[in-house]
Design an enzyme around this catalytic site. Sequence first.
Site, mmCIF file in Angstrom:
data_model
loop_
_atom_site.group_PDB
_atom_site.id
_atom_site.type_symbol
_atom_site.label_atom_id
_atom_site.label_comp_id
_atom_site.label_asym_id
_atom_site.label_seq_id
_atom_site.Cartn_x
_atom_site.Cartn_y
_atom_site.Cartn_z
ATOM 1 N N ASP A 105 0.822 -1.215 0.000
ATOM 2 C CA ASP A 105 0.000 0.000 0.000
ATOM 3 C C ASP A 105 0.857 1.268 0.000
ATOM 4 O O ASP A 105 2.029 1.241 0.405
ATOM 5 C CB ASP A 105 -0.874 0.045 1.263
ATOM 6 C CG ASP A 105 -2.000 -0.987 1.223
ATOM 7 O OD1 ASP A 105 -1.984 -1.846 0.326
ATOM 8 O OD2 ASP A 105 -2.875 -0.917 2.105
ATOM 9 N N HIS A 266 3.840 -2.255 3.092
ATOM 10 C CA HIS A 266 3.911 -0.893 2.545
ATOM 11 C C HIS A 266 5.226 -0.717 1.796
ATOM 12 O O HIS A 266 6.295 -0.886 2.398
ATOM 13 C CB HIS A 266 3.795 0.145 3.672
ATOM 14 C CG HIS A 266 2.457 0.107 4.350
ATOM 15 N ND1 HIS A 266 2.144 -0.803 5.337
ATOM 16 C CD2 HIS A 266 1.335 0.857 4.149
ATOM 17 C CE1 HIS A 266 0.893 -0.596 5.726
ATOM 18 N NE2 HIS A 266 0.382 0.395 5.026
#
Length: 307
Positions: A105, A266
């Site tokens: 993400d 991430h």
Amino acid sequence: MKKNLFSAAFIGVIAIFAALCVLTVFELVQNVSLSRRVDQMGGSSQSEEYRKIQSDLNHEKEANSQLQSQMGDLQKKYESLQSQLQDIQNMKLSQKSKVIYLTFDDGPSEYTASLLDALKQNQVNATFFVVGTNVDKFPDIVKREYAEGNAVGIHSWTHEYPYIYANQANFFADFNKLKDRLTDMLGVQPTICRFPGGSNNTVSMHYGDPHIMSQVVPQVTAMDIKYFDWNAYDGDADGKPETSAQVIAHVLAQVPHQKQSVVLCHDIKKTTVEAMPALIPQLKSMGYTFAVLNKDLNIPGAQFKPS
Ligand code: ZN
């Protein structure tokens, strides 16, 4: 005697002239009639040919429209087969004992290129839920993500909770801006997304409508975009900096609990990206396979209930 001879000759000449005249007229009449017949014959054969061409044309038109309808049928069959194939692939994936869906993400970032290198080197793919402001900074990386077989989904344009969760108008202005940008960039509309904070986040309640998640989630689903949360987590967004070893330990501790693990990571975190060249081969050696998310997957625990 001479006079008689002359008269006879004169009459003979006149007779011959008259005969010639009659013959000429007869010939003329015959010619006209012949040429009429030839014309008629020619005309009729031309119109026959015309009729034949027209009938051929009609046949061609009929054959064409039949072909077009057959092509339409074939296209429908092809689409149905494609959807069946996707179902079979999904079934195969779910039947395989252990599948990992690595999801990254908030990127792309300056670290994403080396993450893509690691994925490529290990011949695996991942899913990227991107942030619009970073897409603008690294457009080539997004294109590369997609071109190399990874999935690219919508996360948020701004990722600013106070703005996107203030009201539905803000949420969809932000969401659609990224959807349109990705569609332009990749040539296909994204079909998967991840809500910032997850679909059941409670943080959104502080910024306006406390029921916003239960309002936007069904609307996004109605756009034929499937949302994915996660059922495993690499621990890289807990506030404290994770070392690569900690990221690896976190993932290895979580993935054995389910057959299909959607792992939240991430790619804006350096240590996360640095962990992948060691983590991926390790998971492979443990029998895990890797796949990317798609809208037809149903993974237990990977869709929270909106709060
Ligand atoms: Zn995020």
